[in-house]
Design a protein around this motif. Sequence first.
Motif, PDB file in Angstrom:
ATOM      1  N   PRO A 100      -5.090 -51.491 -22.373  1.00 55.90           N
ATOM      2  CA  PRO A 100      -6.044 -51.091 -23.421  1.00 55.90           C
ATOM      3  C   PRO A 100      -6.761 -52.279 -24.054  1.00 55.90           C
ATOM      4  O   PRO A 100      -7.908 -52.137 -24.486  1.00 55.90           O
ATOM      5  N   ASP A 101      -6.120 -53.463 -24.097  1.00 54.57           N
ATOM      6  CA  ASP A 101      -6.788 -54.628 -24.692  1.00 54.57           C
ATOM      7  C   ASP A 101      -7.967 -55.068 -23.835  1.00 54.57           C
ATOM      8  O   ASP A 101      -9.035 -55.393 -24.327  1.00 54.57           O
ATOM      9  N   ALA A 102      -7.743 -55.091 -22.522  1.00 54.50           N
ATOM     10  CA  ALA A 102      -8.823 -55.503 -21.628  1.00 54.50           C
ATOM     11  C   ALA A 102      -9.773 -54.349 -21.334  1.00 54.50           C
ATOM     12  O   ALA A 102     -10.802 -54.536 -20.691  1.00 54.50           O
ATOM     13  N   CYS A 103      -9.429 -53.125 -21.812  1.00 56.07           N
ATOM     14  CA  CYS A 103     -10.256 -51.942 -21.539  1.00 56.07           C
ATOM     15  C   CYS A 103     -10.421 -51.704 -20.034  1.00 56.07           C
ATOM     16  O   CYS A 103     -11.555 -51.486 -19.564  1.00 56.07           O
TER      17      CYS A 103
ATOM     18  N   LYS B  39      -9.918 -59.028 -29.618  1.00 55.45           N
ATOM     19  CA  LYS B  39      -9.794 -57.984 -30.640  1.00 55.45           C
ATOM     20  C   LYS B  39     -11.126 -57.327 -30.952  1.00 55.45           C
ATOM     21  O   LYS B  39     -11.211 -56.112 -31.119  1.00 55.45           O
ATOM     22  N   ILE B  40     -12.181 -58.146 -31.067  1.00 55.32           N
ATOM     23  CA  ILE B  40     -13.509 -57.589 -31.370  1.00 55.32           C
ATOM     24  C   ILE B  40     -13.921 -56.596 -30.285  1.00 55.32           C
ATOM     25  O   ILE B  40     -14.304 -55.466 -30.558  1.00 55.32           O
ATOM     26  N   ILE B  41     -13.810 -57.036 -29.033  1.00 57.16           N
ATOM     27  CA  ILE B  41     -14.224 -56.167 -27.935  1.00 57.16           C
ATOM     28  C   ILE B  41     -13.317 -54.940 -27.861  1.00 57.16           C
ATOM     29  O   ILE B  41     -13.777 -53.818 -27.634  1.00 57.16           O
ATOM     30  N   GLY B  42     -12.012 -55.169 -28.083  1.00 57.39           N
ATOM     31  CA  GLY B  42     -11.054 -54.064 -28.034  1.00 57.39           C
ATOM     32  C   GLY B  42     -11.356 -52.988 -29.065  1.00 57.39           C
ATOM     33  O   GLY B  42     -11.023 -51.820 -28.868  1.00 57.39           O
TER      34      GLY B  42
ATOM     35  N   ILE C 203     -19.734 -54.028 -29.271  1.00 60.69           N
ATOM     36  CA  ILE C 203     -20.286 -54.867 -28.215  1.00 60.69           C
ATOM     37  C   ILE C 203     -21.378 -55.729 -28.833  1.00 60.69           C
ATOM     38  O   ILE C 203     -22.508 -55.283 -29.029  1.00 60.69           O
ATOM     39  N   PRO C 204     -21.044 -56.976 -29.157  1.00 55.01           N
ATOM     40  CA  PRO C 204     -22.041 -57.841 -29.808  1.00 55.01           C
ATOM     41  C   PRO C 204     -23.160 -58.192 -28.831  1.00 55.01           C
ATOM     42  O   PRO C 204     -22.962 -58.202 -27.619  1.00 55.01           O
ATOM     43  N   GLY C 205     -24.334 -58.502 -29.401  1.00 53.37           N
ATOM     44  CA  GLY C 205     -25.433 -58.993 -28.579  1.00 53.37           C
ATOM     45  C   GLY C 205     -25.067 -60.325 -27.937  1.00 53.37           C
ATOM     46  O   GLY C 205     -25.473 -60.633 -26.827  1.00 53.37           O
ATOM     47  N   GLY C 206     -24.273 -61.117 -28.633  1.00 52.38           N
ATOM     48  CA  GLY C 206     -23.772 -62.377 -28.080  1.00 52.38           C
ATOM     49  C   GLY C 206     -22.472 -62.727 -28.783  1.00 52.38           C
ATOM     50  O   GLY C 206     -22.298 -62.400 -29.959  1.00 52.38           O
ATOM     51  N   LEU C 207     -21.538 -63.342 -28.061  1.00 50.43           N
ATOM     52  CA  LEU C 207     -20.266 -63.734 -28.663  1.00 50.43           C
ATOM     53  C   LEU C 207     -19.851 -65.057 -28.025  1.00 50.43           C
ATOM     54  O   LEU C 207     -19.379 -65.089 -26.895  1.00 50.43           O
ATOM     55  N   GLU C 208     -20.103 -66.159 -28.752  1.00 48.69           N
ATOM     56  CA  GLU C 208     -19.970 -67.501 -28.192  1.00 48.69           C
ATOM     57  C   GLU C 208     -18.881 -68.273 -28.910  1.00 48.69           C
ATOM     58  O   GLU C 208     -18.634 -68.042 -30.092  1.00 48.69           O
TER      59      GLU C 208
ATOM     60  N   ALA D 236     -14.266 -58.231 -41.018  1.00 46.59           N
ATOM     61  CA  ALA D 236     -12.890 -57.870 -41.353  1.00 46.59           C
ATOM     62  C   ALA D 236     -11.951 -58.199 -40.191  1.00 46.59           C
ATOM     63  O   ALA D 236     -10.851 -58.726 -40.385  1.00 46.59           O
ATOM     64  N   LEU D 237     -12.402 -57.912 -38.963  1.00 48.44           N
ATOM     65  CA  LEU D 237     -11.586 -58.200 -37.775  1.00 48.44           C
ATOM     66  C   LEU D 237     -11.328 -59.701 -37.646  1.00 48.44           C
ATOM     67  O   LEU D 237     -10.214 -60.124 -37.332  1.00 48.44           O
TER      68      LEU D 237
END
Lengths: 499, 499
Positions: free
Chosen positions: A117-120, B253-256, B260-265, B311-312
């Motif tokens: 679930p973490d990696a979806c 965690k964010i993706i989980g 879905i961010p436009g960018g995550l660097e 918050a995450l």
Amino acid sequence: MSFMYDEAIDGPLPTVDRAELAAALRAGAPKLEILTDREDLRPFECDGLAAYRAVPLLVVLPSTVEEVRAVLKIAAARGVPVVARGAGTGLSGGAMPLEKGILLVMAKFTRIVEVDPDACVARVEPGVRNLAISQAVAQHGLYYAPDPSSQIACSIGGNIAENAGGVHCLKYGLTVHNVLKVDMLTIDGELITLGSDAFDSPGFDLLALFTGSEGMLGIVVEVTVKLLPKPPSVKVLMASFDDIVRAGEAVAKIIGEGVIPGGLEMMDNLSIRAAEDFIHAGYPVDAEAILLCELDGSHDDVDEDVERVGALLQAAGASDLRVARDEAERQRFWAGRKNAFPAVGRITPDYYCMDGTIPRRELPRVLTGIAALSDQFGLRVANVFHAGDGNLHPLILFDANQPGEMDRAEALGGRILELCVEVGGSITGEHGVGREKINQMCVQFKQGEIEYFHAVKAAFDPSCLLNPGKNIPTLRRCAEFGKMHVHMGQLKFPELERF
Amino acid sequence: MSFMYDEAIDGPLPTVDRAELAAALRAGAPKLEILTDREDLRPFECDGLAAYRAVPLLVVLPSTVEEVRAVLKIAAARGVPVVARGAGTGLSGGAMPLEKGILLVMAKFTRIVEVDPDACVARVEPGVRNLAISQAVAQHGLYYAPDPSSQIACSIGGNIAENAGGVHCLKYGLTVHNVLKVDMLTIDGELITLGSDAFDSPGFDLLALFTGSEGMLGIVVEVTVKLLPKPPSVKVLMASFDDIVRAGEAVAKIIGEGVIPGGLEMMDNLSIRAAEDFIHAGYPVDAEAILLCELDGSHDDVDEDVERVGALLQAAGASDLRVARDEAERQRFWAGRKNAFPAVGRITPDYYCMDGTIPRRELPRVLTGIAALSDQFGLRVANVFHAGDGNLHPLILFDANQPGEMDRAEALGGRILELCVEVGGSITGEHGVGREKINQMCVQFKQGEIEYFHAVKAAFDPSCLLNPGKNIPTLRRCAEFGKMHVHMGQLKFPELERF
């Protein structure tokens, strides 16, 4: 030209003794389930394209990768063709057996190997049902996005073979966009991994090549799918139109404004009435067309989109507009759409379901063209569309007991697909080419292009043993099909002259 | 093993007289621009992987499809290899010339043929710059999504050859997800259309196969790209961490959580300090790592996501959190990231930019592994990641004037990529294999898999004239590379033993 395999056109097949082949398979894989009795074979003689049937030479139901490998090696050594089958729900005859071939049924590969679930992602065997994946991961708030109408029954292996879509593929993509990795066996029994656990894989993109290849390049033995988080809010709008062409124009406007609905479906009057009679979904039976537009996402976003799309639909000439009040009404709105095919089945002895795609902007023109063809052939057509992505499912109504009607329905279907190609679209959206559209491939592609398909096929299966006669027509077939057209002495698309 | 083409390992090439070949080309295409003088050839002797150079036999700059066809036919007839080149910004040596080959430069194909804002598509020639597409359609509120850092200079044809990504590919996909149709010429000069104007195309997915094939299957002469509506709102969050591994965990965690961010660097301390010194972006120079998270969409949705992600990040242990107050600050935050490579260039005589991908969940483990490898090889590594999609760009700092350092940097780079493969990832994200990673392909794939790549290549280019020696290693190369490893007598991944 019939849907049945024709050795003169599709390529010669060796004649093999059933008992002798079964004995060889038993020797190579002692625990393998093998069916050879005519009564046992009969349930496998067709897939969802049930009008066309062939009893396979024999059926095998392996339960391990080693058994699949043994079957492939024995088939390869003897030059016996192999047709793979998942749940057999396909609508283009992709899993239709060959009388001289082995039918390789992957129904016993039903294990969900791992859910992360973490990696979806989830790793599953090919016989796992599409819906079973979403059910298994629901506890984590996740789901598997592609949802063909057959999702309760169809298998993920079959989904990969056909690059299946569904109501939500406009927003969430086809199978190819939701699969990370496939382990497959080549006809030589070699285990090859396509794709990777990362978001991209170097070298040629063999995973995308394989997805939708209709069992012609290898046999899926394991699949890693991507999972998505379930959207917190889902709402459905229903818009009625007095004019079907105007409904088509509204679709382009919604997408052009940058809204990507979770689903955007269209039904014409004949479909509306049939569905309402059957399901009592609350559809407006006087409307010439309805659009069902589903919006999903965060609560605020969905509320904002509902207002925006509502305004767009009214500006586009909708005569009535309703938002499903609650989940029960939303389910009813969809039940009408999802049961449109059986509903049409109640008002006609037989129907023939087409599957073509067109650029969205051509919707109005193609709707007019289908109406003209329907008149010309004297057969009613009910239109049910995945309008958002330009995927059409016209249903041709006919009576197989009336002499010539079935041939006329087939011919009309062919012409509708050719019309799709003419406007820049293609002969299949989500149902695949299979056996059903093998002739239309000759319309879609030039000979040079077909030759490259064959060259790619030969890179994996030089003896052409995997699902021969499907998906990619032989050059001989295109030559014959072309001749037939010339023989009829018609302009190719006379119905387009008026537009 | 050097990056230069080695006939003993990569395959023999014919020796052709430059003047004689130029005369034949002039006869076949009288208006074709042909460069043969050494001074004219020098600017083309490398692409963005500038450490490795070769002067091509000659350079041609066609301006019509007919001229490209003439070049290919003459090359095919004589067995002369052809390397295609777009803007030459690639970072893996995919457009590195061959001393015995023609360099086919597509720089004159700069026409935007058609923009259809309703259908959200544009038809362009392959030499059109990536950013020029977005500029040409900005008046319609649209843009072309894939944005490699070189987007101001790189061409769409080159983007297709490398399946280019960029900061936004997590949300909007790679080049393959943003292209509808490609017209290409085969080595025989045949014009083939891959894909269609509809959302899917029947038969094998040759468009996906072609995308990322690094000029080995054919030459792009026209491209139809998808366009997207510009999001109304864009915001950027910057989170600081005292621990780089914890920053890696925050990404998952964010993706989980389904954002879905436009960018995550992500940048580590060495990159942060280098970028801050150079750009004064306002980065926290004491932080062990920062995450830059861009959120785009409707105003309400973005505001909601900013709160949620904030918050995450705090829950994940961020020591500081800032939202860019205005567009100017947002641009500054990004300027630091986008200039991280040249910024690192200011603190070291030379650096070597890597490009690997890993499953997101492996970020913490791989970060620890890279630190261990950095110690082991005695070379500093600055980490700049497209963290959201697990695409790593470690920069290896070295001094080419110190004997052996360049070899050590290459070896360290190789080991980092092998580490990516070890955890289920791959040896390239968005830069391609080209010449640079040809040996690592032998690590990524089994011999059987490499053989299928060759078979597919042979389906299009049986004489192996298009960009030989790139992307897919010969089996001889893998054998040699394997031997080298055994000769070193080491465990393959000793640095992983500790984890």
